[in-house]
Scaffold this motif. Structure first.
Motif: not given
Length: 129
Positions: A18, A21-22, A25-26
């Motif tokens: 996670f 991925r965070s 994405e950021f």
């Protein structure tokens, strides 16, 4: 994320869970926002060119801290040079002071001699009766 392999081909590096991925994405959202902001600013104000984006804050802080460190080092070197100059000047003054001591004594002796000789020379001749 992708990375260039040994043959120049791009290969995907798996991000762990996670958190990976965070972060991806950021970064994607940040790139999208900055590209969109540049596009809007460029079309709305074509007479004002946009400058390049600044270095990341961490890099600016490192550069600023490096400059401050160099400045402090230079100032300390300057102070060390001033100390050396002051020490040399103090030694010169000490020598000058040792030279002046006998001159002051000689000057006092000379003044007493002048007074004694002056008293002899200034005596009035005995008055004749």
């Amino acid at each position: 994320m992708s990375e260039a392999g040994a043959g120049g081909e791009q290969r995907d590096i798996p991000q762990g869970g996670f958190v990976g991925r965070s972060i991806d994405e950021f970064v994607s959202q940040l790139r999208f926002f900055s590209d969109r902001a540049r596009g809007l600013a460029g079309s709305a104000t074509s007479r004002l060119p946009l400058s390049a984006l600044p270095s990341p804050p961490g890099a600016m802080s490192a550069a600023q801290l490096r400059a401050i460190k160099e400045m402090v080092t230079a100032q300390r070197s300057s102070i060390a040079a001033m100390r050396a100059q002051l020490d040399a000047f103090d030694q010169q003054l000490a020598v000058f002071e040792r030279i002046l001591d006998p001159l002051v004594e000689w000057s006092g002796t000379w003044a007493r001699l002048e007074e004694a000789v002056g008293d002899i020379v200034r005596r009035d001749p005995p008055a004749e009766r």
